[in-house]
Design a protein around this motif. Structure first.
Motif, PDB file in Angstrom:
ATOM      1  N   LYS A 185       4.984   5.737   2.847  1.00 51.25           N
ATOM      2  CA  LYS A 185       3.693   7.249   3.631  1.00 51.25           C
ATOM      3  C   LYS A 185       4.312   8.161   3.637  1.00 51.25           C
ATOM      4  O   LYS A 185       5.140   8.462   3.348  1.00 51.25           O
ATOM      5  CB  LYS A 185       4.123   6.918   5.261  1.00 51.25           C
ATOM      6  CG  LYS A 185       3.880   5.330   5.355  1.00 51.25           C
ATOM      7  CD  LYS A 185       4.286   5.287   6.638  1.00 51.25           C
ATOM      8  CE  LYS A 185       5.788   4.812   7.231  1.00 51.25           C
ATOM      9  NZ  LYS A 185       6.036   4.389   8.335  1.00 51.25           N
ATOM     10  N   ILE A 186       3.113   8.652   2.098  1.00 45.86           N
ATOM     11  CA  ILE A 186       3.365  10.221   1.597  1.00 45.86           C
ATOM     12  C   ILE A 186       2.651  10.668   2.562  1.00 45.86           C
ATOM     13  O   ILE A 186       1.633  11.122   3.015  1.00 45.86           O
ATOM     14  CB  ILE A 186       2.851  10.392   0.364  1.00 45.86           C
ATOM     15  CG1 ILE A 186       3.414   8.979  -0.575  1.00 45.86           C
ATOM     16  CG2 ILE A 186       3.641  11.452  -0.046  1.00 45.86           C
ATOM     17  CD1 ILE A 186       5.340   8.432  -0.582  1.00 45.86           C
TER      18      ILE A 186
ATOM     19  N   ASN B  58       7.797  11.362  10.475  1.00 49.82           N
ATOM     20  CA  ASN B  58       7.407   9.713  11.112  1.00 49.82           C
ATOM     21  C   ASN B  58       7.344   9.156   9.414  1.00 49.82           C
ATOM     22  O   ASN B  58       6.715   8.247   9.779  1.00 49.82           O
ATOM     23  CB  ASN B  58       6.887   9.847  11.969  1.00 49.82           C
ATOM     24  CG  ASN B  58       5.014  10.639  12.287  1.00 49.82           C
ATOM     25  OD1 ASN B  58       5.018  11.665  10.573  1.00 49.82           O
ATOM     26  ND2 ASN B  58       4.441  10.837  12.933  1.00 49.82           N
ATOM     27  N   ALA B  59       6.907   9.985   9.014  1.00 50.61           N
ATOM     28  CA  ALA B  59       6.553   9.105   7.372  1.00 50.61           C
ATOM     29  C   ALA B  59       7.728   9.100   6.406  1.00 50.61           C
ATOM     30  O   ALA B  59       8.898   9.573   6.389  1.00 50.61           O
ATOM     31  CB  ALA B  59       5.196  10.096   6.838  1.00 50.61           C
ATOM     32  N   ASP B  60       7.079   8.985   4.994  1.00 52.58           N
ATOM     33  CA  ASP B  60       8.749   8.292   4.372  1.00 52.58           C
ATOM     34  C   ASP B  60       9.377  10.439   3.470  1.00 52.58           C
ATOM     35  O   ASP B  60       9.991  10.298   3.086  1.00 52.58           O
ATOM     36  CB  ASP B  60       8.531   7.570   3.511  1.00 52.58           C
ATOM     37  CG  ASP B  60       8.375   6.171   3.742  1.00 52.58           C
ATOM     38  OD1 ASP B  60       9.152   5.386   4.525  1.00 52.58           O
ATOM     39  OD2 ASP B  60       7.381   5.327   3.934  1.00 52.58           O
TER      40      ASP B  60
ATOM     41  N   LEU C 216       0.970  -1.024   0.045  1.00 55.72           N
ATOM     42  CA  LEU C 216      -0.088   0.178  -0.391  1.00 55.72           C
ATOM     43  C   LEU C 216       0.908   1.365  -0.260  1.00 55.72           C
ATOM     44  O   LEU C 216       1.385   1.470   0.483  1.00 55.72           O
ATOM     45  CB  LEU C 216      -0.370   0.261   1.538  1.00 55.72           C
ATOM     46  CG  LEU C 216      -1.693   1.047   1.248  1.00 55.72           C
ATOM     47  CD1 LEU C 216      -2.674   0.709   0.804  1.00 55.72           C
ATOM     48  CD2 LEU C 216      -2.600   0.979   3.374  1.00 55.72           C
ATOM     49  N   ALA C 217       0.471   2.059  -0.329  1.00 56.75           N
ATOM     50  CA  ALA C 217       0.535   3.534  -0.169  1.00 56.75           C
ATOM     51  C   ALA C 217      -0.154   4.421   0.400  1.00 56.75           C
ATOM     52  O   ALA C 217      -1.009   4.445  -0.369  1.00 56.75           O
ATOM     53  CB  ALA C 217       1.338   4.047  -1.544  1.00 56.75           C
ATOM     54  N   VAL C 218       0.612   5.200   0.384  1.00 62.54           N
ATOM     55  CA  VAL C 218      -1.123   6.155   1.916  1.00 62.54           C
ATOM     56  C   VAL C 218      -0.438   7.713   1.729  1.00 62.54           C
ATOM     57  O   VAL C 218       0.454   8.002   2.022  1.00 62.54           O
ATOM     58  CB  VAL C 218      -1.513   5.133   3.319  1.00 62.54           C
ATOM     59  CG1 VAL C 218       0.120   5.806   4.021  1.00 62.54           C
ATOM     60  CG2 VAL C 218      -3.219   5.805   4.011  1.00 62.54           C
TER      61      VAL C 218
END
Lengths: 366, 382
Positions: free
Chosen positions: B119-120, B196-198, B91-93
């Motif tokens: 995680k975007i 805390n995301a990518d 998943l990408a979110v």
């Protein structure tokens, strides 16, 4: 594969919005619908569990009694139901619906009965008689200066209870009355009156409080039925207060607009008059099994297996609310549309279509 | 890794035009789907109007364009939607900081597989409850809320756009003084840039038509590099001034959040007798427990016999909220969902956030941000 979709909660008559989470065509949960003006994403436990209705006890095929109930195709089931209905006089035919069908189903059923000349028709009104006056909108409850509540709204209809809480936060005076020694609504009101009967309670009400034209006063009546309900309505109807009766099922108000409201006694009377009965949505076997024994032929349309289904001669599998497009009218009189989200299981189909096809098989033009 | 800053925009003209700030985030999603690096993208799409954001799983990259545009009036939560329903796919979110915080706690608790998720992050100044937004647009903007075609938050203002292209704006400070504007928990939130995301993406410091991206993880770095190499985005380096402007905006917002923390968690914090009133309303519907993205035990203590008394009118706050507090307050990410869904309007996030803050002051553990688990965490339930 995963879908979040808007719908209206079918659990009570407040008409909250709720989102269903659908994964691979199966309802797996609910998700807050914060855009919905009635409840802003807040739901009670019943509302959050409403998705389970789609998965439990479902009827998937038409059934016909041949000794026991056996699966048959639609053609055969409808043909049998139609020829049986045609073999009786109009006055021998009865039709009863429940308070959780859609408005579109009531309209179609009404047309069906009118075209056929059937007068023994109505819905199970759970002993709340028909009324005809403008009820208080939910926003008025929230904006009230004074609220009198008969019944335990906070417990039974929490998202209507929330409007009372908001009114209280805004400075409204809240008085609650009910039979038990203590209720949740009672402990959150300025005053709680334990009553022995509604009539003695009404006799002692200080009408001046209610008649104050300077303030917006609302009376919420819940948990009353029959005579008690009628007396309370009469008492408040000619005062200046806004009234909000709380009905039991998600579309009781819609049913009331289109079909005769039948009390349990009236339903029993109806059953004594007829020989063939067409039940849509309701479960009469659960409250008047004895009376059903007079019926020579029983046709039941429902989405789930209930006691009435098990006694029936023909069973027509309908759809659950989220499997069809339609509308419900909430207890405050507001009609809300909802869309089909998933397909019904097996060979079950949309209820309006079932009624129409049954009419067609009987040679009726709706 | 050392954070890297860059500016990016979509090469696809439609995405660049319809997406926020040049559509870089949409282009990254399109790249991930086209290259089959993920099976789906979880993001918001617009429902009936700008106040209606619906979580949507996009599996076809041609549909990414439908997810474009900002939706500040959609206080959704993706954490438990993923851990409960999307754990079986790659998943990408798109994540607000609170989504990213919830996901981080769930990863640490083995409820989300960190290897299966991109995680975007989207910078976030806060969200507005949809019905609050509609009311405030009627009152402060003198506009029928149905006529708003788009909204944005910029330079401390909540700006609406009407069908004829005109814009109207009101200072958020003014709205919030009168009890409108962002949700209370958003006002108190200190995490404006989701590190805390990518990736952490947004318009602060960006030139018009470009997205400012802070690359936080190696995974995020590889994603941006490959999306550029494969022709999905244009990338350039932001100026020192742009970086400084972004930092300044962030600092101002954090300072404001701390002021709101003082206000809501100390100065205006409900007195014990007010809490008694709030607990009296509780209908024990478990909405707060069920919506909490971080609370996941399959067998909940609250349903054990010794805590359930059916006849009790208003549950004992000690054996209901007390138990919830003792289990969850260390891990509270202040997403505000418990308060949002409470049918009885109990300001739950305030007590949980206040406790997390105290815990954080004593232990240094910041829920949703720290790499480790809270010091008192018991892994027995996983």
């Amino acid at each position: 594969m995963l879908k979040v979709a808007h719908t209206i909660c079918p659990s009570c008559s407040v008409g909250c919005g709720v989102n269903l989470i659908i994964k691979d065509q199966k309802a797996v949960g609910t998700y807050p619908y914060k855009r919905h003006p009635i409840n802003q994403g807040k739901n009670c436990k019943k509302g959050r569990d409403s998705y389970q209705i789609l998965n439990e006890n479902r009827l998937k095929d038409p059934l016909l009694r041949k000794g026991g109930l056996e699966q048959v195709n639609w053609e055969y089931a409808l043909e049998t139901a139609a020829s049986q209905l045609k073999s009786y006089e109009n006055r021998e035919i009865g039709i009863i619906a429940s308070g959780d069908c859609t408005n579109e189903e009531y309209e179609t059923l009404k047309k069906f009965a009118t075209t056929l000349g059937v007068e023994n028709i109505g819905y199970n009104a759970k002993n709340i008689p028909t009324f005809n006056f403008k009820t208080a909108p939910l926003d008025d409850v929230e904006n009230s200066d004074f609220i009198l509540i008969i019944g335990d709204i906070l417990k039974e209809n929490p998202l209507l209870g929330r409007r009372v809480i908001l009114a209280k936060e805004g400075g409204a005076e809240i008085i609650a009355a009910d039979y038990p020694e203590k209720t949740l609504t009672g402990i959150n009101s300025d005053e709680y009156i334990q009553i022995e009967s509604t009539s003695s309670f009404l006799d002692n009400i200080n009408r001046n409080v209610l008649e104050n034209p300077q303030q917006l006063s609302t009376v919420i009546i819940s948990g009353l039925s029959g005579e008690e309900f009628e007396n309370s309505l009469k008492f408040f109807q000619d005062s200046h207060v806004k009234l909000l009766p709380v009905m039991e099922e998600c579309n009781s108000r819609g049913a009331m607009n289109l079909l005769p409201a039948l009390s349990e006694d009236e339903l029993k009377d109806l059953l004594e008059k007829v020989k063939i009965l067409y039940v849509v949505g309701d479960d009469p076997a659960s409250y008047m099994e004895e009376s059903l024994k007079n019926i020579e032929f029983l046709i039941t349309q429902n989405f789930l297996v209930n006691e009435t289904v098990l006694m029936s001669d023909v069973v027509l599998p309908g759809s659950c609310w989220a499997e069809k497009t339609g509308s419900f009218t909430n207890t405050a009189g507001e009609t809300q549309n909802f869309e089909k989200i998933v397909e019904p299981p097996g060979n079950a189909i949309d209820d309006v279509t079932i009624i129409r096809e049954l009419a067609e098989k009987m040679g009726l033009e709706l | 890794m050392e954070p890297q800053f860059l500016l990016a925009k979509a090469k696809d003209e439609e995405l660049a035009k319809k997406g926020e700030c040049g559509g870089a985030v949409s282009a990254l999603f399109k790249y991930l789907l086209d290259q089959q690096l993920v099976d789906g993208v979880l993001t918001l799409t617009r429902g009936e109007d700008v106040y209606d954001g619906i979580p949507t799983l996009v599996e076809n990259s041609e549909e990414i364009v439908e997810t474009c545009g900002s939706l500040h009036c959609a206080p959704t939560m993706f954490g438990d939607l993923i851990s409960k329903h999307l754990n079986d796919i790659r998943l990408a979110v798109s994540v607000k900081p609170c989504d990213a915080m919830a996901i981080k706690e769930l990863e640490k608790r083995h409820q989300i597989n960190p290897d299966a998720i991109y995680k975007i992050g989207l910078n976030c100044g806060g969200t507005v409850m949809p019905i609050t937004a509609r009311k405030m647009i009627e009152m402060f903007y003198d506009v029928d809320p149905a006529e708003v075609v788009a909204e944005e938050i910029d330079k401390g203002k909540f700006i609406i756009e009407l069908a004829d292209g005109t814009h109207k704006s009101v200072e958020i400070d003014e709205l919030e003084e009168k009890g409108f504007g962002r949700r209370n928990n958003c006002q108190r939130c200190e995490l404006k840039i989701p590190r805390n995301a990518d990736l952490a993406c947004g318009n602060w410091g960006a030139e018009p038509g470009w997205t400012f991206i802070e690359v936080v993880t190696e995974k995020g770095k590889t994603l941006v590099e490959n999306a550029r190499k494969n022709g999905y985005i244009d990338v350039k380096t932001p100026s020192e001034k742009a970086i400084a402007i972004r930092e300044k905006i962030e600092n101002v917002m954090i300072k404001l959040a701390r002021k709101f923390q003082d206000k809501y968690l100390e100065e205006d914090y409900p007195a014990p007798e007010n809490w008694d009133e709030y607990w009296n309303r509780c209908i024990k519907c478990y909405a707060c427990r069920d919506v909490c993205p971080i609370c996941f035990c399959k067998e909940c203590d609250l349903e054990k016999d010794f805590y359930t008394d059916e006849d009790e009118i208003a549950p004992d706050p000690l054996t209901f909220q007390g138990v919830r507090l003792s289990h969850m307050c260390f891990s509270c990410v202040n997403c505000g969902q418990c308060e949002d869904v409470c049918p009885m309007e109990i300001p739950l996030a305030r007590i949980f956030h206040r406790m997390q803050k105290k815990y954080r002051d004593d232990t240094g553990f910041i829920a949703g941000v720290s790499e480790e688990l809270p010091p008192l965490y018991s892994p027995e339930k996983e």
